[in-house]
Write a protein that holds these residues in place. Structure first.
Motif, PDB file in Angstrom:
ATOM      1  N   MET A   1       0.832  -1.207   0.000  1.00 29.09           N
ATOM      2  CA  MET A   1       0.000   0.000   0.000  1.00 29.09           C
ATOM      3  C   MET A   1       0.865   1.256   0.000  1.00 29.09           C
ATOM      4  N   ARG A   2       0.392   2.284  -0.695  1.00 29.03           N
ATOM      5  CA  ARG A   2       1.103   3.548  -0.741  1.00 29.03           C
ATOM      6  C   ARG A   2       1.028   4.235   0.626  1.00 29.03           C
ATOM      7  N   ARG A   3       2.121   4.855   1.024  1.00 27.02           N
ATOM      8  CA  ARG A   3       2.174   5.549   2.311  1.00 27.02           C
ATOM      9  C   ARG A   3       1.254   6.763   2.309  1.00 27.02           C
ATOM     10  N   VAL A   4       0.656   7.038   3.466  1.00 25.17           N
ATOM     11  CA  VAL A   4      -0.214   8.202   3.633  1.00 25.17           C
ATOM     12  C   VAL A   4       0.399   9.115   4.687  1.00 25.17           C
ATOM     13  N   ALA A   5       0.524  10.393   4.371  1.00 23.22           N
ATOM     14  CA  ALA A   5       1.013  11.397   5.324  1.00 23.22           C
ATOM     15  C   ALA A   5      -0.110  12.377   5.611  1.00 23.22           C
ATOM     16  N   ILE A   6      -0.164  12.847   6.836  1.00 21.31           N
ATOM     17  CA  ILE A   6      -1.223  13.780   7.195  1.00 21.31           C
ATOM     18  C   ILE A   6      -0.787  15.213   6.904  1.00 21.31           C
ATOM     19  N   TYR A   7      -1.692  15.981   6.317  1.00 22.13           N
ATOM     20  CA  TYR A   7      -1.476  17.407   6.099  1.00 22.13           C
ATOM     21  C   TYR A   7      -2.362  18.145   7.097  1.00 22.13           C
ATOM     22  N   PRO A   8      -1.791  18.642   8.193  1.00 23.75           N
ATOM     23  CA  PRO A   8      -2.629  19.233   9.247  1.00 23.75           C
ATOM     24  C   PRO A   8      -3.150  20.622   8.918  1.00 23.75           C
ATOM     25  N   GLY A   9      -2.415  21.374   8.090  1.00 24.98           N
ATOM     26  CA  GLY A   9      -2.803  22.756   7.874  1.00 24.98           C
ATOM     27  C   GLY A   9      -2.553  23.592   9.116  1.00 24.98           C
ATOM     28  N   CYS A  10      -2.773  24.877   8.986  1.00 27.77           N
ATOM     29  CA  CYS A  10      -2.397  25.808  10.051  1.00 27.77           C
ATOM     30  C   CYS A  10      -3.268  25.673  11.305  1.00 27.77           C
ATOM     31  N   SER A  11      -4.569  25.563  11.131  1.00 33.75           N
ATOM     32  CA  SER A  11      -5.461  25.659  12.289  1.00 33.75           C
ATOM     33  C   SER A  11      -5.347  24.459  13.222  1.00 33.75           C
ATOM     34  N   LEU A  12      -5.008  23.288  12.689  1.00 32.22           N
ATOM     35  CA  LEU A  12      -4.903  22.117  13.556  1.00 32.22           C
ATOM     36  C   LEU A  12      -3.716  22.219  14.509  1.00 32.22           C
ATOM     37  N   GLU A  13      -2.786  23.090  14.205  1.00 36.39           N
ATOM     38  CA  GLU A  13      -1.670  23.320  15.126  1.00 36.39           C
ATOM     39  C   GLU A  13      -1.831  24.660  15.840  1.00 36.39           C
ATOM     40  N   GLY A  14      -3.038  25.228  15.748  1.00 38.00           N
ATOM     41  CA  GLY A  14      -3.330  26.493  16.422  1.00 38.00           C
ATOM     42  C   GLY A  14      -4.663  26.442  17.116  1.00 38.00           C
ATOM     43  N   THR A  15      -5.676  27.055  16.499  1.00 37.34           N
ATOM     44  CA  THR A  15      -6.983  27.173  17.140  1.00 37.34           C
ATOM     45  C   THR A  15      -7.733  25.847  17.236  1.00 37.34           C
ATOM     46  N   ALA A  16      -7.379  24.872  16.398  1.00 36.27           N
ATOM     47  CA  ALA A  16      -8.098  23.587  16.406  1.00 36.27           C
ATOM     48  C   ALA A  16      -7.229  22.455  16.934  1.00 36.27           C
ATOM     49  N   ARG A  17      -6.405  22.764  17.920  1.00 39.95           N
ATOM     50  CA  ARG A  17      -5.552  21.717  18.495  1.00 39.95           C
ATOM     51  C   ARG A  17      -6.374  20.612  19.158  1.00 39.95           C
ATOM     52  N   ASP A  18      -7.564  20.960  19.622  1.00 37.65           N
ATOM     53  CA  ASP A  18      -8.424  19.920  20.215  1.00 37.65           C
ATOM     54  C   ASP A  18      -8.784  18.866  19.183  1.00 37.65           C
ATOM     55  N   TYR A  19      -9.055  19.297  17.951  1.00 41.10           N
ATOM     56  CA  TYR A  19      -9.350  18.355  16.869  1.00 41.10           C
ATOM     57  C   TYR A  19      -8.129  17.480  16.565  1.00 41.10           C
ATOM     58  N   TYR A  20      -6.974  18.108  16.475  1.00 38.57           N
ATOM     59  CA  TYR A  20      -5.756  17.360  16.134  1.00 38.57           C
ATOM     60  C   TYR A  20      -5.402  16.359  17.231  1.00 38.57           C
ATOM     61  N   ASP A  21      -5.585  16.764  18.481  1.00 39.03           N
ATOM     62  CA  ASP A  21      -5.333  15.831  19.592  1.00 39.03           C
ATOM     63  C   ASP A  21      -6.240  14.613  19.487  1.00 39.03           C
ATOM     64  N   SER A  22      -7.504  14.848  19.142  1.00 40.74           N
ATOM     65  CA  SER A  22      -8.439  13.728  19.048  1.00 40.74           C
ATOM     66  C   SER A  22      -8.098  12.831  17.858  1.00 40.74           C
ATOM     67  N   ILE A  23      -7.642  13.432  16.765  1.00 44.99           N
ATOM     68  CA  ILE A  23      -7.247  12.650  15.584  1.00 44.99           C
ATOM     69  C   ILE A  23      -6.062  11.752  15.913  1.00 44.99           C
ATOM     70  N   LYS A  24      -5.041  12.350  16.522  1.00 41.73           N
ATOM     71  CA  LYS A  24      -3.845  11.564  16.851  1.00 41.73           C
ATOM     72  C   LYS A  24      -4.176  10.452  17.832  1.00 41.73           C
ATOM     73  N   ALA A  25      -5.100  10.724  18.757  1.00 42.33           N
ATOM     74  CA  ALA A  25      -5.495   9.694  19.722  1.00 42.33           C
ATOM     75  C   ALA A  25      -6.217   8.539  19.029  1.00 42.33           C
ATOM     76  N   VAL A  26      -7.058   8.848  18.040  1.00 36.85           N
ATOM     77  CA  VAL A  26      -7.747   7.790  17.292  1.00 36.85           C
ATOM     78  C   VAL A  26      -6.739   6.878  16.603  1.00 36.85           C
ATOM     79  N   PHE A  27      -5.780   7.477  15.926  1.00 31.08           N
ATOM     80  CA  PHE A  27      -4.789   6.659  15.218  1.00 31.08           C
ATOM     81  C   PHE A  27      -3.921   5.872  16.194  1.00 31.08           C
ATOM     82  N   ASP A  28      -3.629   6.478  17.336  1.00 30.60           N
ATOM     83  CA  ASP A  28      -2.850   5.773  18.349  1.00 30.60           C
ATOM     84  C   ASP A  28      -3.615   4.546  18.855  1.00 30.60           C
ATOM     85  N   GLN A  29      -4.920   4.729  19.125  1.00 34.28           N
ATOM     86  CA  GLN A  29      -5.738   3.615  19.605  1.00 34.28           C
ATOM     87  C   GLN A  29      -5.873   2.514  18.546  1.00 34.28           C
ATOM     88  N   LEU A  30      -5.864   2.913  17.276  1.00 34.83           N
ATOM     89  CA  LEU A  30      -5.973   1.941  16.188  1.00 34.83           C
ATOM     90  C   LEU A  30      -4.635   1.293  15.839  1.00 34.83           C
TER      91      LEU A  30
END
Length: 275
Positions: A1-30
């Motif tokens: 399978m081809r590798r997949v990289a995440i493109y977070p964009g600016c807001s996920l590392e700023g105002t939407a860090r709560d979203y990014y934290d939840s995303i990373k936690a989902v992948f960690d749990q999986l």
């Protein structure tokens, strides 16, 4: 399978860090390891195309070239980033940059609701979210225009519905799942956004929902910050509900970052499940 990289964009590392934290936690749990695209830059999001058409192309195109050089596809949580990257890909083909054909731009919700990932998520669910009656709000820009987004059902997407049902959520059908929330007009025309999101909250209540679920941080911010009146519902990211269904306790602490407190509803659901 081809590798997949995440493109977070600016807001996920700023105002939407709560979203990014939840995303990373989902992948960690999986048990899925997805790294960020190395060297990514801002895609211009909702502002560049209204100011400078060349910058609006070159910014996302740079990220597509990086993905090509790093031999990966792009997983994109942000609806605005997704739309701009898809737009740049279509424009690049017209300009003769055929290499972009090898780079897939993948919406995060589409990725996690694919049959393979749905099965993995289902196997990890330990808490069925049976007390949640949710309307799925997809917003505009991941779906439209379909000539850019390649959405198969731009007016009636159902992949979030399918995923939430796997978590035990009672998903309520409603006709407003792709209505506009006002997006970045929250900055320039906040009164307009107030009217739009208040209408969405009122409609969700009228259809019997006790929460709204989104997959876009701009939608979440608008729906969470701008509604007025008594009929106001908590607004969850779909990844937050995945974490709750996985039994991830720290997700409850992260929910405190929301403006409309969702914890009374979550606590009520937990009492229902244990009574």
């Amino acid at each position: 399978m081809r590798r997949v990289a995440i493109y977070p964009g600016c807001s996920l590392e700023g105002t939407a860090r709560d979203y990014y934290d939840s995303i990373k936690a989902v992948f960690d749990q999986l048990g899925v390891n997805i790294d960020e695209l190395e060297g990514w830059i801002c895609c211009g999001a909702s502002s560049a195309h209204s100011i400078d058409s060349e910058a609006a192309f070159q910014l996302p195109f740079h990220n597509l070239r990086l993905a090509y050089e790093q031999e990966c596809d792009l997983l994109v949580p942000c609806a605005l980033c997704f739309n701009r990257l898809k737009t740049a890909g279509k424009q690049a083909l017209l300009k003769g940059h055929d290499f972009v054909k090898t780079v897939k731009v993948i919406d995060l919700l589409a990725y996690l609701s694919s049959p393979h990932m749905l099965e993995r998520i289902s196997q990890k669910v330990i808490v069925k979210l049976l007390g949640l009656r949710a309307v799925c709000y997809y917003g505009c820009v991941v779906q439209r225009p379909p000539a850019i987004t390649d959405a198969k059902e731009p007016e009636n997407p159902t992949n979030m519905d399918t995923l939430l049902k796997r978590l035990g959520v009672d998903v309520i059908q409603w006709p407003h799942k792709t209505d506009c929330c006002g997006a970045s007009h929250a900055i320039t025309r906040p009164k307009l956004v107030e009217v739009l999101v208040t209408k969405l909250h009122n409609k969700a209540v009228a259809f019997g929902a006790n929460c709204i679920v989104v997959s876009c941080q701009m939608c979440q911010a608008n729906l969470d910050m701008f509604p007025t009146g008594a009929k106001i519902l908590p607004v969850f990211y779909f990844t937050e509900l995945i974490n709750l269904a996985f039994g991830l306790e720290r997700q409850k602490k992260w929910l405190k970052r929301h403006f409309i407190d969702p914890l009374p509803l979550i606590n009520k659901v937990e009492r229902m499940l244990t009574s």
